[in-house]
Design a protein around this motif. Structure first.
Motif, PDB file in Angstrom:
ATOM      1  N   GLY A   5       0.806  -1.207   0.000  1.00 46.85           N
ATOM      2  CA  GLY A   5       0.000   0.000   0.000  1.00 46.85           C
ATOM      3  C   GLY A   5       0.840   1.259   0.000  1.00 46.85           C
ATOM      4  N   SER A   6       0.168   2.349  -0.311  1.00 45.57           N
ATOM      5  CA  SER A   6       0.812   3.661  -0.253  1.00 45.57           C
ATOM      6  C   SER A   6       0.925   4.093   1.213  1.00 45.57           C
ATOM      7  CB  SER A   6      -0.023   4.675  -1.034  1.00 45.57           C
ATOM      8  OG  SER A   6      -1.276   4.872  -0.390  1.00 45.57           O
ATOM      9  N   ASP A   7       1.682   5.150   1.456  1.00 46.83           N
ATOM     10  CA  ASP A   7       1.807   5.660   2.827  1.00 46.83           C
ATOM     11  C   ASP A   7       0.446   6.037   3.394  1.00 46.83           C
ATOM     12  OD1 ASP A   7       4.538   5.330   2.798  1.00 46.83           O
ATOM     13  OD2 ASP A   7       4.974   7.425   2.306  1.00 46.83           O
ATOM     14  N   SER A   8      -0.372   6.715   2.604  1.00 50.04           N
ATOM     15  CA  SER A   8      -1.682   7.150   3.114  1.00 50.04           C
ATOM     16  C   SER A   8      -2.617   5.966   3.333  1.00 50.04           C
ATOM     17  CB  SER A   8      -2.319   8.183   2.185  1.00 50.04           C
ATOM     18  OG  SER A   8      -2.617   7.618   0.928  1.00 50.04           O
ATOM     19  N   SER A   9      -2.568   4.957   2.464  1.00 48.77           N
ATOM     20  CA  SER A   9      -3.448   3.803   2.686  1.00 48.77           C
ATOM     21  C   SER A   9      -2.988   2.993   3.899  1.00 48.77           C
ATOM     22  CB  SER A   9      -3.571   2.924   1.437  1.00 48.77           C
ATOM     23  OG  SER A   9      -2.362   2.291   1.135  1.00 48.77           O
ATOM     24  N   ARG A  10      -1.684   2.954   4.176  1.00 49.18           N
ATOM     25  CA  ARG A  10      -1.201   2.264   5.377  1.00 49.18           C
ATOM     26  C   ARG A  10      -1.656   3.003   6.640  1.00 49.18           C
ATOM     27  NH1 ARG A  10       3.432   1.541   2.213  1.00 49.18           N
ATOM     28  NH2 ARG A  10       4.577   3.125   3.352  1.00 49.18           N
ATOM     29  N   ARG A  11      -1.605   4.326   6.616  1.00 49.61           N
ATOM     30  CA  ARG A  11      -2.100   5.100   7.764  1.00 49.61           C
ATOM     31  C   ARG A  11      -3.594   4.865   7.950  1.00 49.61           C
ATOM     32  NH1 ARG A  11       1.390   8.917   5.679  1.00 49.61           N
ATOM     33  NH2 ARG A  11      -0.288   9.971   4.563  1.00 49.61           N
ATOM     34  N   ASN A  12      -4.331   4.892   6.839  1.00 48.87           N
ATOM     35  CA  ASN A  12      -5.775   4.669   6.900  1.00 48.87           C
ATOM     36  C   ASN A  12      -6.084   3.262   7.415  1.00 48.87           C
ATOM     37  OD1 ASN A  12      -8.475   5.389   6.572  1.00 48.87           O
ATOM     38  ND2 ASN A  12      -8.522   4.704   4.455  1.00 48.87           N
ATOM     39  N   ALA A  13      -5.309   2.265   6.997  1.00 50.51           N
ATOM     40  CA  ALA A  13      -5.515   0.891   7.450  1.00 50.51           C
ATOM     41  C   ALA A  13      -5.344   0.781   8.957  1.00 50.51           C
ATOM     42  CB  ALA A  13      -4.552  -0.054   6.733  1.00 50.51           C
ATOM     43  N   ARG A  14      -4.322   1.432   9.502  1.00 53.32           N
ATOM     44  CA  ARG A  14      -4.100   1.406  10.956  1.00 53.32           C
ATOM     45  C   ARG A  14      -5.300   2.009  11.682  1.00 53.32           C
ATOM     46  NH1 ARG A  14       1.314   2.202   9.570  1.00 53.32           N
ATOM     47  NH2 ARG A  14       1.140   4.460   9.567  1.00 53.32           N
ATOM     48  N   ARG A  15      -5.815   3.110  11.144  1.00 56.66           N
ATOM     49  CA  ARG A  15      -6.987   3.755  11.755  1.00 56.66           C
ATOM     50  C   ARG A  15      -8.206   2.840  11.688  1.00 56.66           C
ATOM     51  NH1 ARG A  15     -11.217   6.123   9.801  1.00 56.66           N
ATOM     52  NH2 ARG A  15     -10.467   6.168   7.664  1.00 56.66           N
ATOM     53  N   LEU A  16      -8.405   2.204  10.537  1.00 57.32           N
ATOM     54  CA  LEU A  16      -9.572   1.342  10.356  1.00 57.32           C
ATOM     55  C   LEU A  16      -9.509   0.082  11.224  1.00 57.32           C
ATOM     56  CD1 LEU A  16     -10.068   1.692   6.504  1.00 57.32           C
ATOM     57  CD2 LEU A  16     -11.581   2.562   8.309  1.00 57.32           C
ATOM     58  N   ARG A  17      -8.324  -0.401  11.545  1.00 56.39           N
ATOM     59  CA  ARG A  17      -8.211  -1.571  12.423  1.00 56.39           C
ATOM     60  C   ARG A  17      -8.793  -1.284  13.799  1.00 56.39           C
ATOM     61  NH1 ARG A  17      -2.675  -1.765  10.735  1.00 56.39           N
ATOM     62  NH2 ARG A  17      -2.761  -2.761   8.712  1.00 56.39           N
ATOM     63  N   ARG A  18      -8.704  -0.035  14.210  1.00 53.69           N
ATOM     64  CA  ARG A  18      -9.230   0.347  15.528  1.00 53.69           C
ATOM     65  C   ARG A  18     -10.729   0.641  15.484  1.00 53.69           C
ATOM     66  NH1 ARG A  18      -4.198   3.095  15.343  1.00 53.69           N
ATOM     67  NH2 ARG A  18      -5.204   5.018  14.696  1.00 53.69           N
ATOM     68  N   ALA A  19     -11.307   0.703  14.277  1.00 58.75           N
ATOM     69  CA  ALA A  19     -12.718   1.079  14.142  1.00 58.75           C
ATOM     70  C   ALA A  19     -13.504   0.047  13.326  1.00 58.75           C
ATOM     71  CB  ALA A  19     -12.807   2.454  13.475  1.00 58.75           C
ATOM     72  N   MET A  20     -13.188  -1.224  13.512  1.00 59.12           N
ATOM     73  CA  MET A  20     -13.863  -2.257  12.742  1.00 59.12           C
ATOM     74  C   MET A  20     -15.334  -2.357  13.146  1.00 59.12           C
ATOM     75  SD  MET A  20     -10.880  -5.174  12.643  1.00 59.12           S
ATOM     76  CE  MET A  20     -11.877  -6.388  11.790  1.00 59.12           C
ATOM     77  N   THR A  21     -16.180  -2.671  12.163  1.00 60.74           N
ATOM     78  CA  THR A  21     -17.613  -2.822  12.416  1.00 60.74           C
ATOM     79  C   THR A  21     -17.869  -4.195  13.048  1.00 60.74           C
ATOM     80  OG1 THR A  21     -18.051  -3.833  10.267  1.00 60.74           O
ATOM     81  CG2 THR A  21     -18.130  -1.403  10.385  1.00 60.74           C
ATOM     82  N   PRO A  22     -19.028  -4.380  13.698  1.00 59.50           N
ATOM     83  CA  PRO A  22     -19.331  -5.702  14.278  1.00 59.50           C
ATOM     84  C   PRO A  22     -19.239  -6.860  13.273  1.00 59.50           C
ATOM     85  CG  PRO A  22     -20.785  -4.070  15.225  1.00 59.50           C
ATOM     86  CD  PRO A  22     -20.017  -3.378  14.111  1.00 59.50           C
ATOM     87  N   PRO A  23     -19.751  -6.721  12.029  1.00 64.58           N
ATOM     88  CA  PRO A  23     -19.576  -7.835  11.089  1.00 64.58           C
ATOM     89  C   PRO A  23     -18.101  -8.108  10.777  1.00 64.58           C
ATOM     90  CG  PRO A  23     -21.259  -6.318  10.276  1.00 64.58           C
ATOM     91  CD  PRO A  23     -20.605  -5.676  11.463  1.00 64.58           C
ATOM     92  N   GLU A  24     -17.293  -7.051  10.662  1.00 62.82           N
ATOM     93  CA  GLU A  24     -15.865  -7.231  10.399  1.00 62.82           C
ATOM     94  C   GLU A  24     -15.176  -7.929  11.570  1.00 62.82           C
ATOM     95  OE1 GLU A  24     -14.941  -3.421   7.494  1.00 62.82           O
ATOM     96  OE2 GLU A  24     -14.770  -3.168   9.660  1.00 62.82           O
ATOM     97  N   VAL A  25     -15.530  -7.549  12.784  1.00 62.50           N
ATOM     98  CA  VAL A  25     -14.931  -8.178  13.968  1.00 62.50           C
ATOM     99  C   VAL A  25     -15.275  -9.660  14.000  1.00 62.50           C
ATOM    100  CG1 VAL A  25     -14.961  -8.264  16.493  1.00 62.50           C
ATOM    101  CG2 VAL A  25     -14.833  -6.052  15.333  1.00 62.50           C
ATOM    102  N   GLY A  26     -16.545 -10.004  13.773  1.00 63.32           N
ATOM    103  CA  GLY A  26     -16.956 -11.405  13.780  1.00 63.32           C
ATOM    104  C   GLY A  26     -16.237 -12.216  12.724  1.00 63.32           C
ATOM    105  N   LEU A  27     -16.132 -11.655  11.519  1.00 68.40           N
ATOM    106  CA  LEU A  27     -15.448 -12.364  10.446  1.00 68.40           C
ATOM    107  C   LEU A  27     -13.959 -12.501  10.756  1.00 68.40           C
ATOM    108  CD1 LEU A  27     -15.686 -13.789   7.751  1.00 68.40           C
ATOM    109  CD2 LEU A  27     -15.495 -11.563   6.614  1.00 68.40           C
ATOM    110  N   TRP A  28     -13.356 -11.455  11.304  1.00 73.60           N
ATOM    111  CA  TRP A  28     -11.938 -11.506  11.658  1.00 73.60           C
ATOM    112  C   TRP A  28     -11.662 -12.605  12.676  1.00 73.60           C
ATOM    113  CZ3 TRP A  28      -7.251 -11.190  10.486  1.00 73.60           C
ATOM    114  CH2 TRP A  28      -6.238 -11.068  11.436  1.00 73.60           C
ATOM    115  N   LEU A  29     -12.488 -12.702  13.699  1.00 74.96           N
ATOM    116  CA  LEU A  29     -12.282 -13.722  14.721  1.00 74.96           C
ATOM    117  C   LEU A  29     -12.384 -15.121  14.118  1.00 74.96           C
ATOM    118  CD1 LEU A  29     -14.247 -12.116  17.683  1.00 74.96           C
ATOM    119  CD2 LEU A  29     -11.754 -12.289  17.398  1.00 74.96           C
TER     120      LEU A  29
END
Length: 124
Positions: A5-29
């Motif tokens: 990823g680009s620098d900005s997409s890597r920063r955005n990814a880090r932010r999104l990891r902390r704000a996952m939605t309930p469906p994303e959390v369930g699927l991740w687990l």
């Protein structure tokens, strides 16, 4: 070739990891503890984009689409993103958030089946 990823997409990814939605959390687990031995990354930066989940050995992206994915320019943006990923050799699976919440086992089974088949093709 690594899907980086680009620098900005890597920063955005880090932010999104902390704000996952309930469906994303369930699927991740469910994905991170899979019995198939496949490794998945969550909120993976890929070029200018952030993928909800990514399995590198299978070159497989998994997207969990909420209601907003059907509005405005979002369908076109998703189509352009999927085309860019296809050029990189990455296949995209899309599931609605409702589907993940109501049929998690079925979604996980389908993801693992496709990921294993794609990994075997790339190895063989």
């Amino acid at each position: 070739m690594r899907l980086a990823g680009s620098d900005s997409s890597r920063r955005n990814a880090r932010r999104l990891r902390r704000a996952m939605t309930p469906p994303e959390v369930g699927l991740w687990l469910a994905l991170r503890g899979n019995d198939a031995g496949l490794r998945f990354r969550r909120q993976h930066a890929a070029g200018p984009y952030v993928l909800d989940f990514y399995c590198a050995p299978a070159k497989l992206a998994i997207e969990v689409d909420g209601e907003a994915h059907n509005r405005g320019d979002r369908p076109l943006r998703d189509e352009l993103r999927d085309e860019w990923l296809a050029i990189q050799g990455t296949h995209v699976l899309r599931y609605t958030a409702v589907e993940v919440l109501t049929n998690l086992d079925g979604v996980v089974r389908e993801i693992l089946t496709i990921a294993l088949a794609r990994r075997e093709r790339s190895e063989g």
